[in-house]
Design a protein around this motif. Sequence first.
Motif, PDB file in Angstrom:
ATOM      1  N   PRO A 108       0.801  -1.234   0.000  1.00  0.00           N
ATOM      2  CA  PRO A 108       0.000   0.000   0.000  1.00  0.00           C
ATOM      3  C   PRO A 108       0.833   1.282   0.000  1.00  0.00           C
ATOM      4  O   PRO A 108       0.429   2.273  -0.600  1.00  0.00           O
ATOM      5  CB  PRO A 108      -0.837  -0.123   1.286  1.00  0.00           C
ATOM      6  CG  PRO A 108      -0.108  -1.134   2.131  1.00  0.00           C
ATOM      7  CD  PRO A 108       0.526  -2.080   1.182  1.00  0.00           C
ATOM      8  N   HIS A 109       1.987   1.295   0.674  1.00  0.00           N
ATOM      9  CA  HIS A 109       2.811   2.508   0.681  1.00  0.00           C
ATOM     10  C   HIS A 109       3.302   2.822  -0.730  1.00  0.00           C
ATOM     11  O   HIS A 109       3.242   3.970  -1.182  1.00  0.00           O
ATOM     12  CB  HIS A 109       3.995   2.325   1.645  1.00  0.00           C
ATOM     13  CG  HIS A 109       4.773   3.586   1.872  1.00  0.00           C
ATOM     14  ND1 HIS A 109       5.962   3.623   2.568  1.00  0.00           N
ATOM     15  CD2 HIS A 109       4.542   4.881   1.481  1.00  0.00           C
ATOM     16  CE1 HIS A 109       6.414   4.865   2.598  1.00  0.00           C
ATOM     17  NE2 HIS A 109       5.580   5.643   1.947  1.00  0.00           N
ATOM     18  N   TRP A 110       3.788   1.807  -1.432  1.00  0.00           N
ATOM     19  CA  TRP A 110       4.238   1.989  -2.813  1.00  0.00           C
ATOM     20  C   TRP A 110       3.087   2.490  -3.685  1.00  0.00           C
ATOM     21  O   TRP A 110       3.249   3.401  -4.492  1.00  0.00           O
ATOM     22  CB  TRP A 110       4.782   0.668  -3.345  1.00  0.00           C
ATOM     23  CG  TRP A 110       5.292   0.700  -4.757  1.00  0.00           C
ATOM     24  CD1 TRP A 110       6.577   0.930  -5.158  1.00  0.00           C
ATOM     25  CD2 TRP A 110       4.534   0.487  -5.960  1.00  0.00           C
ATOM     26  NE1 TRP A 110       6.675   0.873  -6.527  1.00  0.00           N
ATOM     27  CE2 TRP A 110       5.436   0.605  -7.052  1.00  0.00           C
ATOM     28  CE3 TRP A 110       3.205   0.204  -6.224  1.00  0.00           C
ATOM     29  CZ2 TRP A 110       5.022   0.440  -8.374  1.00  0.00           C
ATOM     30  CZ3 TRP A 110       2.791   0.046  -7.537  1.00  0.00           C
ATOM     31  CH2 TRP A 110       3.702   0.167  -8.607  1.00  0.00           C
ATOM     32  N   ALA A 111       1.896   1.883  -3.494  1.00  0.00           N
ATOM     33  CA  ALA A 111       0.735   2.262  -4.303  1.00  0.00           C
ATOM     34  C   ALA A 111       0.325   3.711  -4.045  1.00  0.00           C
ATOM     35  O   ALA A 111       0.019   4.466  -4.981  1.00  0.00           O
ATOM     36  CB  ALA A 111      -0.433   1.317  -4.007  1.00  0.00           C
ATOM     37  N   LEU A 112       0.334   4.136  -2.782  1.00  0.00           N
ATOM     38  CA  LEU A 112      -0.042   5.506  -2.447  1.00  0.00           C
ATOM     39  C   LEU A 112       0.965   6.512  -3.001  1.00  0.00           C
ATOM     40  O   LEU A 112       0.592   7.575  -3.505  1.00  0.00           O
ATOM     41  CB  LEU A 112      -0.158   5.658  -0.933  1.00  0.00           C
ATOM     42  CG  LEU A 112      -1.386   5.005  -0.281  1.00  0.00           C
ATOM     43  CD1 LEU A 112      -1.271   5.040   1.238  1.00  0.00           C
ATOM     44  CD2 LEU A 112      -2.670   5.702  -0.734  1.00  0.00           C
ATOM     45  N   GLU A 113       2.256   6.188  -2.910  1.00  0.00           N
ATOM     46  CA  GLU A 113       3.278   7.070  -3.457  1.00  0.00           C
ATOM     47  C   GLU A 113       3.164   7.171  -4.982  1.00  0.00           C
ATOM     48  O   GLU A 113       3.388   8.238  -5.567  1.00  0.00           O
ATOM     49  CB  GLU A 113       4.673   6.576  -3.060  1.00  0.00           C
ATOM     50  CG  GLU A 113       5.023   6.804  -1.598  1.00  0.00           C
ATOM     51  CD  GLU A 113       5.098   8.283  -1.248  1.00  0.00           C
ATOM     52  OE1 GLU A 113       5.800   9.028  -1.960  1.00  0.00           O
ATOM     53  OE2 GLU A 113       4.448   8.700  -0.270  1.00  0.00           O
TER      54      GLU A 113
END
Length: 383
Positions: free
Chosen positions: A196-201
């Motif tokens: 999720p962090h990669w996706a949000l960034e």
Amino acid sequence: MTLKINTKYPSVTDLRLRAQKKIPKFAFEYLDGGCNEDVNLYRNTSELRDVQLKPNYLKNHSGASLKTSLFGIKYDAPFGIAPVGLQGLMWPNSPEILAKAAFKHNIPFILSTVTTTSIERACELTEGKAWFQLYHPTEDTLRDDIIKRAEAAHCPVLVILCDVPTFGFRPRDIRNGLAMPPKMSAKNILQILGKPHWALETLKHGQPSFETLKPYMPKGLDLRQLGKFMDQTFSGRLNEEKIKPIRDMWKGKLVLKGVASEHDTQEAIRLGLDGIIVSNHGGRQLDAGQSTIKPLKTIAEKYGDKIEVMMDSGLRSGPDVARSLASGAKFTFLGRSFMYGVSALGKKGGDHTISLLKTELQQVMEQLNCEKTEDFPNFLINQ
């Protein structure tokens, strides 16, 4: 020793493991893998680490300095950030993060033609200190336009690439349907949902694209058309006929990257290049080839007084930089190590990785009683 790093990740190995947990599998495998069976990927590091150094403990010592001069510029360390394609795919905005960190620490940052920020932006972030690596275009007009853009952005060094006459055969990328943007199979979508962090960034910074090439690309290319465009637009096979016009046009320093033989070194000297980077593309092109440390020793010994000899591929740490310098390299570049850092720690990753490498290399110099980076060959154990 005062550590200016995140002590949870005191090695590149720690950063690699953290990066593997933070980014989708298809992105990590693109970063981490070599070609074919990964033989030369592992040979690069294992044979580099066979190099041994001898300390001189009882010699007078007035301190060690990492500062290194290259092409008339004094850098704060004898290593820089190697060009890496598709950086924004591995971690969103990573080329800008790394360019800023390189500028802060006064080390070179090399921008790839096929990464995800533009020549102009990289040079803006580094106040005209970023180097640019050119994938050779098939059309002279495109070649000339890109070179003019690099000149207008005040790039001090142009790097031309000779080790991609054909694309490496990379089974992981084939399985993952990797392209730019990546093929959104159900498997890849599940991988993204699990990070999720990669996706949000990625949402924050937008879908990565080849920013330098945008002015030349037709709008609305699908994946198949994009692959065809890249194949038609670039030819990685260099020769004298292709290099001469670049040398005539480019007034700055010109470097040939991907050198793996005495023959190509001699040709670079004859054609008036200023430097070479002994490299095998991080083990991503020729699995049956030599590790980079093997040809480096002979090339540096025979030609180091005629051309600046640098090295990349296989370096992961400060001791690896020391081994390379002791073997004759004037300067070194690392690619994966910095991408592991930024993928693991985001906007802090570039600063952390540079600080880590500086700390490790400083310790090696103090341990050996080596005061200047150009003195490293004096500590090499001939094997």
